[in-house]
Scaffold this motif. Structure first.
Motif, PDB file in Angstrom:
ATOM      1  N   LYS A   1       0.842  -1.190   0.000  1.00 24.10           N
ATOM      2  CA  LYS A   1       0.000   0.000   0.000  1.00 24.10           C
ATOM      3  C   LYS A   1       0.881   1.246   0.000  1.00 24.10           C
ATOM      4  O   LYS A   1       1.996   1.240   0.519  1.00 24.10           O
ATOM      5  CB  LYS A   1      -0.925   0.002   1.223  1.00 24.10           C
ATOM      6  CG  LYS A   1      -1.975  -1.099   1.184  1.00 24.10           C
ATOM      7  CD  LYS A   1      -2.904  -1.021   2.382  1.00 24.10           C
ATOM      8  CE  LYS A   1      -3.977  -2.111   2.311  1.00 24.10           C
ATOM      9  NZ  LYS A   1      -4.903  -2.034   3.471  1.00 24.10           N
ATOM     10  N   PHE A   2       0.351   2.321  -0.577  1.00 21.63           N
ATOM     11  CA  PHE A   2       1.128   3.543  -0.743  1.00 21.63           C
ATOM     12  C   PHE A   2       0.314   4.758  -0.304  1.00 21.63           C
ATOM     13  O   PHE A   2      -0.916   4.730  -0.298  1.00 21.63           O
ATOM     14  CB  PHE A   2       1.527   3.716  -2.209  1.00 21.63           C
ATOM     15  CG  PHE A   2       2.275   2.548  -2.788  1.00 21.63           C
ATOM     16  CD1 PHE A   2       3.654   2.449  -2.649  1.00 21.63           C
ATOM     17  CD2 PHE A   2       1.595   1.543  -3.469  1.00 21.63           C
ATOM     18  CE1 PHE A   2       4.345   1.374  -3.184  1.00 21.63           C
ATOM     19  CE2 PHE A   2       2.281   0.468  -4.018  1.00 21.63           C
ATOM     20  CZ  PHE A   2       3.663   0.389  -3.864  1.00 21.63           C
ATOM     21  N   ARG A   3       1.043   5.816   0.002  1.00 21.52           N
ATOM     22  CA  ARG A   3       0.422   7.121   0.260  1.00 21.52           C
ATOM     23  C   ARG A   3       0.705   8.024  -0.946  1.00 21.52           C
ATOM     24  O   ARG A   3       0.149   7.829  -2.005  1.00 21.52           O
ATOM     25  CB  ARG A   3       0.948   7.708   1.574  1.00 21.52           C
ATOM     26  CG  ARG A   3       0.476   6.930   2.819  1.00 21.52           C
ATOM     27  CD  ARG A   3       1.050   7.518   4.102  1.00 21.52           C
ATOM     28  NE  ARG A   3       0.661   6.737   5.266  1.00 21.52           N
ATOM     29  CZ  ARG A   3      -0.402   6.984   6.024  1.00 21.52           C
ATOM     30  NH1 ARG A   3      -1.165   8.031   5.736  1.00 21.52           N
ATOM     31  NH2 ARG A   3      -0.690   6.220   7.058  1.00 21.52           N
ATOM     32  N   ASP A   4       1.569   9.017  -0.757  1.00 23.58           N
ATOM     33  CA  ASP A   4       1.928   9.897  -1.864  1.00 23.58           C
ATOM     34  C   ASP A   4       2.991   9.197  -2.706  1.00 23.58           C
ATOM     35  O   ASP A   4       4.002   8.718  -2.168  1.00 23.58           O
ATOM     36  CB  ASP A   4       2.477  11.216  -1.349  1.00 23.58           C
ATOM     37  CG  ASP A   4       1.478  11.963  -0.474  1.00 23.58           C
ATOM     38  OD1 ASP A   4       0.304  11.549  -0.426  1.00 23.58           O
ATOM     39  OD2 ASP A   4       1.879  12.952   0.166  1.00 23.58           O
TER      40      ASP A   4
ATOM     41  N   GLN B   1      -1.059  12.547  -4.814  1.00 27.33           N
ATOM     42  CA  GLN B   1      -1.048  12.844  -3.383  1.00 27.33           C
ATOM     43  C   GLN B   1      -2.340  12.308  -2.763  1.00 27.33           C
ATOM     44  O   GLN B   1      -3.441  12.634  -3.215  1.00 27.33           O
ATOM     45  CB  GLN B   1      -0.949  14.352  -3.164  1.00 27.33           C
ATOM     46  CG  GLN B   1      -0.312  14.735  -1.850  1.00 27.33           C
ATOM     47  CD  GLN B   1       0.093  16.200  -1.839  1.00 27.33           C
ATOM     48  OE1 GLN B   1      -0.715  17.078  -2.129  1.00 27.33           O
ATOM     49  NE2 GLN B   1       1.339  16.474  -1.510  1.00 27.33           N
ATOM     50  N   ALA B   2      -2.195  11.473  -1.765  1.00 21.46           N
ATOM     51  CA  ALA B   2      -3.349  10.834  -1.131  1.00 21.46           C
ATOM     52  C   ALA B   2      -4.177  11.848  -0.348  1.00 21.46           C
ATOM     53  O   ALA B   2      -3.669  12.904   0.051  1.00 21.46           O
ATOM     54  CB  ALA B   2      -2.871   9.726  -0.199  1.00 21.46           C
ATOM     55  N   PRO B   3      -5.455  11.549  -0.090  1.00 24.22           N
ATOM     56  CA  PRO B   3      -6.260  12.442   0.749  1.00 24.22           C
ATOM     57  C   PRO B   3      -5.720  12.462   2.172  1.00 24.22           C
ATOM     58  O   PRO B   3      -5.047  11.531   2.608  1.00 24.22           O
ATOM     59  CB  PRO B   3      -7.658  11.817   0.682  1.00 24.22           C
ATOM     60  CG  PRO B   3      -7.421  10.381   0.352  1.00 24.22           C
ATOM     61  CD  PRO B   3      -6.218  10.367  -0.534  1.00 24.22           C
ATOM     62  N   ARG B   4      -6.029  13.525   2.881  1.00 25.50           N
ATOM     63  CA  ARG B   4      -5.559  13.684   4.256  1.00 25.50           C
ATOM     64  C   ARG B   4      -6.732  13.559   5.225  1.00 25.50           C
ATOM     65  O   ARG B   4      -7.847  13.991   4.927  1.00 25.50           O
ATOM     66  CB  ARG B   4      -4.895  15.054   4.460  1.00 25.50           C
ATOM     67  CG  ARG B   4      -3.699  15.318   3.520  1.00 25.50           C
ATOM     68  CD  ARG B   4      -2.578  14.338   3.778  1.00 25.50           C
ATOM     69  NE  ARG B   4      -1.317  14.786   3.235  1.00 25.50           N
ATOM     70  CZ  ARG B   4      -0.694  14.224   2.204  1.00 25.50           C
ATOM     71  NH1 ARG B   4      -1.261  13.203   1.565  1.00 25.50           N
ATOM     72  NH2 ARG B   4       0.482  14.670   1.806  1.00 25.50           N
TER      73      ARG B   4
END
Length: 268
Positions: free
Chosen positions: A104-107, A189-192
């Motif tokens: 799994k990844f974020r940004d 860029q993933a949601p925050r």
């Protein structure tokens, strides 16, 4: 040439590392080297080698590794491939399970190359939710969000699958003809979310480049795309997904690395 170690760094290496200056110089060089190595080595390859499919969660369906891929001469809507390594192909019929990374990844920043035959359809989904479309869209004068490079529209499954908005079209149609290899470079860029799991910032496509042309910059994705906008929950991290259910497609040089806000794109 001076033999003073402070003025002559080369001479410094010839003497015992016993002064603070010597230790500082060594630390600086090692840190610089480590930083350079980290940048060059930060990409994870998801498509090369004999065990390329091991990076992807089971089931991987009919996907297989190939040495080459091209449209069939007798049926340009299908792909023919030679066994080998370096290319991921979604089976003979081109309709099988999506490929979903185990990790799994974020940004992230990704680079990939894809090939589709005439009339085919695929996509790249970040966190499995936010899609950049892949489609045979060469020659379309006014591309939509559902054309190649677009941020795919939201949709509903019933009574039949249909779009409920236009998505976000690419700035320009940079798609090449079906049967040619094409490149995508994407920074996502993933949601925050805050400490109570409330979303405080939307997902965002920082930059999308198709075949060398910038087609999106700083584009927000307020919700997941397709029917996922209503059916699936947004999250802080998730897998990368390559769509394999909508038509024949081949991918190569699929590489991903973590992205830090403000970074410049890095060549894989």
């Amino acid at each position: 040439m001076s033999s003073d170690p402070v003025k002559d760094p080369i001479a410094a290496w010839k003497q015992p590392i016993q002064t603070s200056w010597h230790r500082g110089l060594l630390a600086f060089i090692l840190l610089f080297a480590a930083a350079g190595y980290g940048m060059a080595d930060s990409w994870t390859d998801l498509s090369s080698g004999e065990k390329a499919l091991e990076a992807w969660a089971i089931p991987t369906g009919d996907w297989f590794c190939a040495a080459s891929a091209e449209p069939e001469s007798k049926n340009p809507r299908l792909l023919q491939a030679k066994p080998g390594h370096g290319i991921l192909v979604n089976g003979r019929k081109g309709r099988t399970d999506d490929l979903i990374t185990k990790q799994k990844f974020r940004d992230v920043e990704i680079h990939l190359e894809f090939l589709i035959p005439k009339g085919s359809n695929s996509g790249v989904k970040f966190e499995g939710l936010y899609e950049i479309q892949i489609l045979d869209s060469f020659g379309v004068k006014k591309p939509k969000g559902s054309d190649c490079g677009g941020v795919y529209p939201r949709a509903e499954e019933e009574p039949a699958y249909h779009h409920i908005d236009e998505g976000i079209p690419p700035r320009t149609n940079a798609a090449r003809p079906a049967g040619e290899w094409q490149t995508m470079d994407i920074i996502f860029q993933a949601p925050r979310f805050d400490s109570k799991d409330k979303k405080v910032a939307n997902a965002r496509f920082v930059r999308v480049v198709l075949n060398g042309q910038v087609i999106h910059e700083n584009v927000e994705a307020p919700t997941p795309t397709g029917s996922a906008w209503r059916l699936k929950k947004e999250m802080a991290e998730g897998p990368l997904l390559l769509q394999g259910t909508h038509g024949p497609v081949a991918f190569r040089n699929v590489r991903i690395r973590p992205y830090t806000e403000g970074e410049k794109p890095v060549k894989p």
